[in-house]
Design a protein around this motif. Structure first.
Motif, PDB file in Angstrom:
ATOM      1  N   ASP A  24       0.814  -1.215   0.000  1.00 20.86           N
ATOM      2  CA  ASP A  24       0.000   0.000   0.000  1.00 20.86           C
ATOM      3  C   ASP A  24       0.851   1.269   0.000  1.00 20.86           C
ATOM      4  O   ASP A  24       0.611   2.205   0.768  1.00 20.86           O
ATOM      5  CB  ASP A  24      -0.949  -0.018   1.205  1.00 20.86           C
ATOM      6  CG  ASP A  24      -2.114   0.942   1.039  1.00 20.86           C
ATOM      7  OD1 ASP A  24      -2.462   1.256  -0.115  1.00 20.86           O
ATOM      8  OD2 ASP A  24      -2.662   1.377   2.060  1.00 20.86           O
ATOM      9  N   ALA A  25       1.864   1.273  -0.852  1.00 16.04           N
ATOM     10  CA  ALA A  25       2.773   2.414  -0.931  1.00 16.04           C
ATOM     11  C   ALA A  25       2.059   3.640  -1.507  1.00 16.04           C
ATOM     12  O   ALA A  25       1.057   3.528  -2.211  1.00 16.04           O
ATOM     13  CB  ALA A  25       3.975   2.069  -1.810  1.00 16.04           C
ATOM     14  N   LYS A  26       2.575   4.781  -1.208  1.00 12.67           N
ATOM     15  CA  LYS A  26       2.053   6.044  -1.735  1.00 12.67           C
ATOM     16  C   LYS A  26       3.109   6.648  -2.656  1.00 12.67           C
ATOM     17  O   LYS A  26       4.304   6.516  -2.427  1.00 12.67           O
ATOM     18  CB  LYS A  26       1.758   7.033  -0.603  1.00 12.67           C
ATOM     19  CG  LYS A  26       0.830   6.476   0.469  1.00 12.67           C
ATOM     20  CD  LYS A  26      -0.554   6.196  -0.076  1.00 12.67           C
ATOM     21  CE  LYS A  26      -1.481   5.748   1.032  1.00 12.67           C
ATOM     22  NZ  LYS A  26      -2.038   4.439   0.829  1.00 12.67           N
ATOM     23  N   MET A  27       2.649   7.311  -3.699  1.00  8.53           N
ATOM     24  CA  MET A  27       3.552   7.973  -4.628  1.00  8.53           C
ATOM     25  C   MET A  27       3.279   9.471  -4.577  1.00  8.53           C
ATOM     26  O   MET A  27       2.134   9.893  -4.511  1.00  8.53           O
ATOM     27  CB  MET A  27       3.342   7.448  -6.048  1.00  8.53           C
ATOM     28  CG  MET A  27       3.644   5.972  -6.198  1.00  8.53           C
ATOM     29  SD  MET A  27       3.226   5.307  -7.818  1.00  8.53           S
ATOM     30  CE  MET A  27       4.422   6.115  -8.839  1.00  8.53           C
ATOM     31  N   ALA A  28       4.340  10.247  -4.617  1.00  5.87           N
ATOM     32  CA  ALA A  28       4.207  11.706  -4.629  1.00  5.87           C
ATOM     33  C   ALA A  28       4.882  12.232  -5.887  1.00  5.87           C
ATOM     34  O   ALA A  28       5.987  11.814  -6.233  1.00  5.87           O
ATOM     35  CB  ALA A  28       4.856  12.313  -3.392  1.00  5.87           C
ATOM     36  N   PHE A  29       4.219  13.118  -6.584  1.00 10.90           N
ATOM     37  CA  PHE A  29       4.761  13.721  -7.798  1.00 10.90           C
ATOM     38  C   PHE A  29       4.866  15.224  -7.599  1.00 10.90           C
ATOM     39  O   PHE A  29       3.924  15.854  -7.116  1.00 10.90           O
ATOM     40  CB  PHE A  29       3.846  13.446  -9.004  1.00 10.90           C
ATOM     41  CG  PHE A  29       3.721  11.995  -9.334  1.00 10.90           C
ATOM     42  CD1 PHE A  29       4.699  11.349 -10.066  1.00 10.90           C
ATOM     43  CD2 PHE A  29       2.624  11.267  -8.911  1.00 10.90           C
ATOM     44  CE1 PHE A  29       4.583  10.003 -10.372  1.00 10.90           C
ATOM     45  CE2 PHE A  29       2.495   9.929  -9.210  1.00 10.90           C
ATOM     46  CZ  PHE A  29       3.483   9.296  -9.942  1.00 10.90           C
ATOM     47  N   PHE A  30       5.979  15.772  -7.968  1.00  6.69           N
ATOM     48  CA  PHE A  30       6.188  17.207  -7.870  1.00  6.69           C
ATOM     49  C   PHE A  30       6.604  17.736  -9.232  1.00  6.69           C
ATOM     50  O   PHE A  30       7.575  17.258  -9.816  1.00  6.69           O
ATOM     51  CB  PHE A  30       7.274  17.530  -6.829  1.00  6.69           C
ATOM     52  CG  PHE A  30       6.935  17.043  -5.457  1.00  6.69           C
ATOM     53  CD1 PHE A  30       6.094  17.784  -4.645  1.00  6.69           C
ATOM     54  CD2 PHE A  30       7.428  15.834  -5.001  1.00  6.69           C
ATOM     55  CE1 PHE A  30       5.762  17.325  -3.379  1.00  6.69           C
ATOM     56  CE2 PHE A  30       7.093  15.372  -3.738  1.00  6.69           C
ATOM     57  CZ  PHE A  30       6.270  16.124  -2.922  1.00  6.69           C
ATOM     58  N   ASN A  31       5.843  18.672  -9.743  1.00  5.10           N
ATOM     59  CA  ASN A  31       6.159  19.318 -11.017  1.00  5.10           C
ATOM     60  C   ASN A  31       6.258  18.303 -12.160  1.00  5.10           C
ATOM     61  O   ASN A  31       7.173  18.360 -12.970  1.00  5.10           O
ATOM     62  CB  ASN A  31       7.444  20.144 -10.889  1.00  5.10           C
ATOM     63  CG  ASN A  31       7.531  21.196 -11.976  1.00  5.10           C
ATOM     64  OD1 ASN A  31       6.519  21.644 -12.508  1.00  5.10           O
ATOM     65  ND2 ASN A  31       8.736  21.606 -12.305  1.00  5.10           N
ATOM     66  N   VAL A  32       5.327  17.341 -12.195  1.00  5.83           N
ATOM     67  CA  VAL A  32       5.293  16.311 -13.232  1.00  5.83           C
ATOM     68  C   VAL A  32       3.906  16.329 -13.878  1.00  5.83           C
ATOM     69  O   VAL A  32       2.898  16.346 -13.182  1.00  5.83           O
ATOM     70  CB  VAL A  32       5.557  14.913 -12.634  1.00  5.83           C
ATOM     71  CG1 VAL A  32       5.405  13.829 -13.692  1.00  5.83           C
ATOM     72  CG2 VAL A  32       6.933  14.856 -12.010  1.00  5.83           C
ATOM     73  N   VAL A  33       3.875  16.317 -15.186  1.00  6.58           N
ATOM     74  CA  VAL A  33       2.609  16.230 -15.897  1.00  6.58           C
ATOM     75  C   VAL A  33       2.005  14.855 -15.606  1.00  6.58           C
ATOM     76  O   VAL A  33       2.683  13.836 -15.733  1.00  6.58           O
ATOM     77  CB  VAL A  33       2.813  16.431 -17.413  1.00  6.58           C
ATOM     78  CG1 VAL A  33       1.501  16.314 -18.163  1.00  6.58           C
ATOM     79  CG2 VAL A  33       3.466  17.779 -17.680  1.00  6.58           C
ATOM     80  N   ILE A  34       0.757  14.801 -15.215  1.00  5.06           N
ATOM     81  CA  ILE A  34       0.134  13.570 -14.717  1.00  5.06           C
ATOM     82  C   ILE A  34       0.198  12.418 -15.714  1.00  5.06           C
ATOM     83  O   ILE A  34       0.436  11.282 -15.336  1.00  5.06           O
ATOM     84  CB  ILE A  34      -1.320  13.821 -14.251  1.00  5.06           C
ATOM     85  CG1 ILE A  34      -1.859  12.598 -13.497  1.00  5.06           C
ATOM     86  CG2 ILE A  34      -2.233  14.162 -15.417  1.00  5.06           C
ATOM     87  CD1 ILE A  34      -1.247  12.359 -12.172  1.00  5.06           C
ATOM     88  N   ASN A  35       0.023  12.663 -17.001  1.00  9.55           N
ATOM     89  CA  ASN A  35       0.044  11.557 -17.960  1.00  9.55           C
ATOM     90  C   ASN A  35       1.457  11.063 -18.266  1.00  9.55           C
ATOM     91  O   ASN A  35       1.616  10.085 -18.975  1.00  9.55           O
ATOM     92  CB  ASN A  35      -0.696  11.923 -19.246  1.00  9.55           C
ATOM     93  CG  ASN A  35      -0.024  13.042 -20.006  1.00  9.55           C
ATOM     94  OD1 ASN A  35       0.717  13.833 -19.424  1.00  9.55           O
ATOM     95  ND2 ASN A  35      -0.280  13.131 -21.284  1.00  9.55           N
TER      96      ASN A  35
END
Length: 90
Positions: A24-35
């Motif tokens: 059940d890991a979580k991912m964090a995105f910073f300044n990344v286009v979602i697709n």
């Protein structure tokens, strides 16, 4: 632990993506286009065996931590070239 996995399938249950799902890991995105940054979606596509992807083998040289090179074959669940995503988008 993840670096020591010896999986041959990019998105299988024994891959880093399978590990993330299992724990059940979580991912964090910073300044990344979602697709561009949602590769975990491919794990789900493989788990569901979507019809617009297929397993494609790739063989190449692999150099291990000791500098020993061997040939290895890996598999990736790739998108078919002829897919028209408009028919899948709802």
């Amino acid at each position: 632990m993840l670096a020591n996995l010896n999986n041959i399938d990019t998105f299988e249950s024994y891959s880093p993506f399978g590990y993330m799902y299992k724990f059940d890991a979580k991912m964090a995105f910073f300044n990344v286009v979602i697709n561009i940054g949602i590769t975990f979606t491919h794990y789900v596509e493989e788990a569901l065996q979507v019809s617009y992807r297929y397993f494609k083998p790739f063989t190449a040289g692999y150099i291990d931590a000791n500098g020993v090179e061997t040939k290895r074959t890996y598999v990736m669940y790739v998108r078919a070239d002829e897919v028209n995503f408009k028919k899948y988008a709802k």
